[in-house]
Design an enzyme around this catalytic site. Structure first.
Site, PDB file in Angstrom:
ATOM      1  CD  GLU A 106      16.356   9.302  -5.326  1.00 13.74           C
ATOM      2  OE1 GLU A 106      17.404   9.659  -4.745  1.00 13.74           O
ATOM      3  OE2 GLU A 106      15.383   8.865  -4.713  1.00 13.74           O
ATOM      4  CG  ASP A 107      20.474   8.872  -2.908  1.00 14.20           C
ATOM      5  OD1 ASP A 107      19.378   8.462  -3.373  1.00 14.20           O
ATOM      6  OD2 ASP A 107      20.680   8.989  -1.686  1.00 14.20           O
ATOM      7  CG  ASP A 110      17.428  -0.597  -1.580  1.00 10.85           C
ATOM      8  OD1 ASP A 110      18.115  -1.517  -2.033  1.00 10.85           O
ATOM      9  OD2 ASP A 110      16.993  -0.593  -0.412  1.00 10.85           O
ATOM     10  CG  PHE A 159      23.353   0.476   3.961  1.00  8.74           C
ATOM     11  CD1 PHE A 159      22.040   0.737   3.572  1.00  8.74           C
ATOM     12  CD2 PHE A 159      24.053   1.465   4.617  1.00  8.74           C
ATOM     13  CE1 PHE A 159      21.434   1.964   3.838  1.00  8.74           C
ATOM     14  CE2 PHE A 159      23.465   2.700   4.894  1.00  8.74           C
ATOM     15  CZ  PHE A 159      22.152   2.940   4.508  1.00  8.74           C
ATOM     16  NE  ARG A 172      22.924  13.308   4.420  1.00 10.40           N
ATOM     17  CZ  ARG A 172      21.912  12.561   3.958  1.00 10.40           C
ATOM     18  NH1 ARG A 172      22.020  12.003   2.770  1.00 10.40           N
ATOM     19  NH2 ARG A 172      20.826  12.376   4.665  1.00 10.40           N
TER      20      ARG A 172
END
Ligand code: IMP
Ligand code: MG
Length: 187
Positions: A106-107, A110, A159, A172
């Protein structure tokens, strides 16, 4: 290669958080750890599209084991910077995972809502084992109890974009990870 001092995309960042060199070093260390842990097992690395795509492609090249890859795309409803936990599978795995050792890549975690949905879904499919590797972790924002088995970096509540992570599908392609200026997403 995109240059941080001349690229206009970098002007939307408040600050750089992790440069490509730091990320590459961490990827190597994680690769060594995973290579050690999964020796002799039947490893399948699952990339969660699209955010993890860059991290995934670097990670699998640092795991010195025979492995296979598969891809899943999920969308979690919510605003562009907050997820709701209501998740839809846009693209499912190509192959079944019965009896296999599955590592989800996963990136970022959160609230944890997206991944907890995904884990519940995959748990029902008969894998021999199921673990999670995340590049970034924001534990202060968690809404469900969920701890990754491997993680690249713990970060503050901000963020971030770059190295696969987006805001509204942009940024990205930045080689580094930076904190997006709030003006960009509150405008
Ligand atoms: P969660 O369900 O709240 O854990 O959110 C997980 C997903 O939200 C990630 O896979 C990302 O796509 C997105 N996300 C959460 N935080 C960030 C961030 O700081 N930058 C970019 N995307 C994020
Ligand atoms: Mg996203």
């Amino acid at each position: 290669m995109i240059n941080a001092t001349t690229s206009p995309m970098y002007k939307d960042l408040d600050k750089l958080l992790l440069c490509s060199g730091e990320i590459a070093k961490r990827v190597c260390a994680l690769g060594r750890e995973i290579t050690r842990d999964y020796g002799g097992r039947d490893l399948v690395c699952v990339c969660i599209l699209k955010g993890a795509s860059l991290f995934f492609s670097d990670m699998i090249r640092s795991i010195d084991l025979p492995l296979s890859v598969d891809f899943m795309a999920i969308s979690s409803y919510g605003s562009a910077t907050k997820s709701s936990g209501v998740v839809r599978i846009l693209k499912d795995l190509d192959k079944d995972i019965v009896g296999r050792d599955v590592l989800i890549i996963e990136d970022i975690i959160d609230t944890g809502l997206t991944l907890s949905f995904l884990m519940e879904n995959l748990k029902a499919r008969g894998a021999a084992s199921l673990r999670v590797l995340t590049l970034l972790d924001k534990p202060s924002r968690r809404k469900v109890e969920l701890a990754p088995d491997y993680r690249g970096f713990e970060i503050e509540d901000c963020f971030v974009v770059g190295y696969g992570l987006d805001y509204d599908e942009r940024y990205r392609n930045l080689p580094d990870i930076g904190v997006l200026r709030p003006e960009v997403y509150s405008a």
